[in-house]
Enzyme design. Structure first.
Site, PDB file in Angstrom:
ATOM      1  N   ASP A 367      36.756  21.885  69.009  1.00 12.28           N
ATOM      2  CA  ASP A 367      37.766  21.863  70.092  1.00 12.28           C
ATOM      3  C   ASP A 367      38.900  22.638  69.673  1.00 12.28           C
ATOM      4  OD1 ASP A 367      39.512  19.895  70.829  1.00 12.28           O
ATOM      5  OD2 ASP A 367      40.090  19.181  69.190  1.00 12.28           O
ATOM      6  N   ASP A 561      39.380  17.503  64.727  1.00 12.94           N
ATOM      7  CA  ASP A 561      39.922  17.587  64.188  1.00 12.94           C
ATOM      8  C   ASP A 561      40.572  15.996  64.323  1.00 12.94           C
ATOM      9  OD1 ASP A 561      42.860  18.702  64.075  1.00 12.94           O
ATOM     10  OD2 ASP A 561      41.489  18.287  65.821  1.00 12.94           O
ATOM     11  N   ASP A 565      38.052  12.927  68.485  1.00 16.02           N
ATOM     12  CA  ASP A 565      36.382  13.643  68.454  1.00 16.02           C
ATOM     13  C   ASP A 565      36.027  13.146  67.863  1.00 16.02           C
ATOM     14  OD1 ASP A 565      38.127  16.064  69.700  1.00 16.02           O
ATOM     15  OD2 ASP A 565      39.175  16.866  67.746  1.00 16.02           O
TER      16      ASP A 565
END
Length: 664
Positions: A367, A561, A565
């Site tokens: 991410d 995080d 996600d």
């Protein structure tokens, strides 16, 4: 905690506020079948070296004189002197083995290492090989002692976490401090932490500043400076000033409580190698028993001059040599050491099975915001349109974002710094993946991505703006945009290069940000591929696509995080969460939690996994090879009971010592 409402798009408004239940992803979490084997030490208890050494001293005080004066003792009436020394020594050294073997037989679990030890040593006594019988039990006991020491050392790496469990909290009630259990403190209560005390619960500093020791949570030895308004976590140790903290989470939901739970439950998820050894021992031991029986009974029947006593002795040697305790003990210890060694470095692995899976990772997906970048946003530029000025646009943005906990929303409110009346903001609505709509001062205000403007058919001039951008419109008229700045983490580039040095074939970035930003970040970090402008559900689709392209024996890891996600972390072969600032949903769903929020720890976790696997297989190959050699020697009468002791206890000791190397 961070909630990735905006994700990273040009409008940064992937507003997924829906609560995702923790994915159980049973395809990854293999639970322990049953307890492996009963050993004669309870490794779950507190290890006390003195309590273990004293019995050994007593045994040796009987055993050594017996060996030195064996001939004299043997020549006593009916060898009674020999029995008087060696039988007590045998019972003292082997009682726990005999008891465990008897208990297992009653439970129907006949074929294990304690059964082999019992049959072999009782047989040796029957053919009057008393020193050898006691020697087997004595050296097995010494081996168990060294095993306990090794396990104790491994546990010490995690013990630091257990010791940071706060014992009390100083709660402020009517201006006075009262010492209470952290479990009784509620959200919103004010606690006071004095210098040298552990912070008992997660919370926000409302008075004071200090330096805190975060080593128990992150593995970092350098103290961190904390100030008014910052968040501190349970388990940190206050080093200097007095801190007043408003509690934001109950103790059961605090960082340290979650960490303790992760560590204590890690052993329930066994690696495939551990399962293989458990199954191996289940079939291996009966084969050894019946082979030994054949060695004892058949040669005297078919070989001229062969005596029953000689071949029974060889069969007993074979039983001792074949004990699988070296494998059964050292392999779980190797994985336990890997989990403990990772914990020392601020990497929490929820089970040894994930160490095994890390070895096969050839694609690592990241991410962006909060993972490769700090996720600490600042307003960098305000561009008003259609008669609005900068202050008016910032005020509108702060009000419409007033109910959001996302760092971007916080940065806008911080830049505004004015007071926001909650009654001015009504009909607040989050549009997942796009942005926010609210009624502000009787005007319909939307804030979000460029996609939100197109969705609402709001005319605007520029769709391709560089940076993280929040667009605003009032009553369907475009009002301007605000540029939010975010910075790459210091070790982000190092993290990508370290993975490539380890042989990871592909690094990928998935982001909700626009193409321009994603391309720039990917180029700066030397990332192989990226996908931009993704909604949360589109990230899951992207992971699915990657999973379908990797080979049968290759795995995909995802590092994220935020709350949006969590589904992606759950779907990847290995889900890795940033634990310092990451959302609770991501941390709970992840298989591995990085407490330092440093992406470079991903490569370190893979290195630890590879070292663990290397040591475990060294033990397997070494133990089987040595045992194979000595089994052949034992059958042909070359190896005595003393060599058998080395092949059993010696191999176990060497394997245990080798397993502890993974801690370093």
């Amino acid at each position: 905690m961070k909630r990735k409402l905006h994700s990273e798009s040009s409008g940064c408004c992937n507003c997924e506020h829906e609560h995702h239940e923790k994915d159980n992803h049973e395809h990854k979490h293999n639970h322990d079948e049953n307890h492996n084997h009963d050993h004669n030490h309870d490794h779950g208890g507190e290890f006390n070296l003195k309590n273990e050494v004293l019995p050994l001293v007593a045994i040796l005080s009987l055993y050594l004189p017996g060996v030195i004066f064996q001939d004299q003792l043997h020549n006593t009436l009916y060898s009674i002197g020999e029995y008087l020394l060696f039988i007590p020594a045998y019972l003292l050294s082997g009682w726990s083995v005999l008891k465990t073997a008897g208990r297992n037989i009653l439970r129907g679990r006949v074929f294990d290492e304690t059964f082999l030890m019992t049959v072999a040593t009782l047989g040796a006594i029957a053919i009057h090989k008393l020193p050898e019988a006691v020697g087997v039990m004595l050296f097995y006991k010494i081996g168990e002692l060294f095993q306990d020491i090794a396990v104790s050392r491994s546990r010490n790496s995690i013990k630091a976490l257990l010791e940071v469990r706060p014992d009390y909290a100083n709660i402020k009630i009517e201006g006075e401090l009262k010492k209470v259990s952290p479990n009784t403190v509620n959200i919103g209560d004010i606690i006071v932490v004095k210098p040298g005390e552990k912070i008992p619960l997660d919370g926000e500093i409302i008075d004071g500043n200090s330096q805190v020791d975060t080593s128990a949570l992150t593995g970092e030895s350098v103290p961190r400076t904390v100030r008014l308004g910052e968040t501190v976590l349970a388990g940190m140790i206050n080093k200097m000033g007095v801190l007043s903290i408003r509690v934001t989470k109950l103790f059961g939901d605090s960082s340290i409580a979650k960490i303790l739970d992760l560590v204590q439950n890690a052993k329930s998820k066994k690696a495939e190698t551990e399962k293989f050894i458990t199954k191996f021992a289940r079939y291996y031991t009966p084969i050894v028993v019946f082979t030994s029986l054949g060695v004892a009974l058949l040669p005297p029947l078919f070989i001229s001059g062969a005596t029953s006593s000689e071949w029974i002795y060889r069969a007993l040697i074979l039983l001792v040599i074949s004990c699988p305790c070296g494998l059964v003990i050292s392999i779980p210890l190797g994985y336990f050491g890997g989990v403990g060694g990772a914990a020392k470095r601020g990497i929490l692995v929820k089970g040894s099975t994930f160490l095994d899976t890390l070895n096969a990772v050839n694609t690592v997906v990241f991410d962006k915001t909060g993972t490769l970048t700090h996720g600490v946003f600042k307003v960098a530029k305000i561009v008003p349109c259609n008669g609005y000025d900068e202050q008016e646009l910032l005020q509108l943005a702060a009000k419409v974002e007033s109910h959001s906990n996302h760092p971007i929303a916080q940065s806008i409110r911080k830049a505004y710094s004015g007071k926001i009346d909650e009654f001015e903001v009504r009909d607040y609505e989050e549009i997942a993946g796009y942005g926010i709509r609210a009624n502000v001062e009787n005007k319909v205000v939307i804030a979000g991505s460029d996609r939100l403007l197109h969705r609402e058919n709001i005319a605007h001039d520029n769709c391709q703006l560089e940076g993280t951008v929040i667009h605003l419109a009032v009553d369907n008229i475009y009002a301007g945009y605000i540029v939010i700045a975010d910075e790459l983490k210091e070790d982000a580039r190092q993290a990508i290069h370290a993975l490539k040095r380890l042989g990871v074939e592909r690094t990928v970035m998935l982001t909700g940000d626009n193409q321009a930003i994603a391309s720039r970040i990917a180029q700066q970090l030397d990332i192989d591929a990226y996908e931009a402008e993704l909604l949360p559900e589109e990230k899951v689709n992207a992971i699915e696509k990657l999973l379908s392209t990797v080979g049968k024996h290759s795995k995909v890891a995802f590092v994220g995080d935020g709350i949006n996600d969590a589904p992606v972390i759950a779907r990847a072969d290995v889900g890795i969460a940033m634990g310092g600032l990451g959302s609770d949903a991501a941390i709970e769903t992840a298989d591995i939690v990085i407490m330092t929020d440093a992406p470079s720890k991903v490569a370190e976790a893979i290195q630890i996994a590879r070292k663990t696997r290397q040591i475990v297989w060294q033990n397997i190959v070494f133990a089987l090879f040595i045992k194979g050699v000595f089994i052949v020697l034992g059958i042909f009468g070359v190896a005595t009971m003393w060599e058998a002791v080395f092949a059993d206890v010696g191999v176990a000791l060497l394997a245990i010592f080798n397993a502890t190397r993974v801690m370093k």
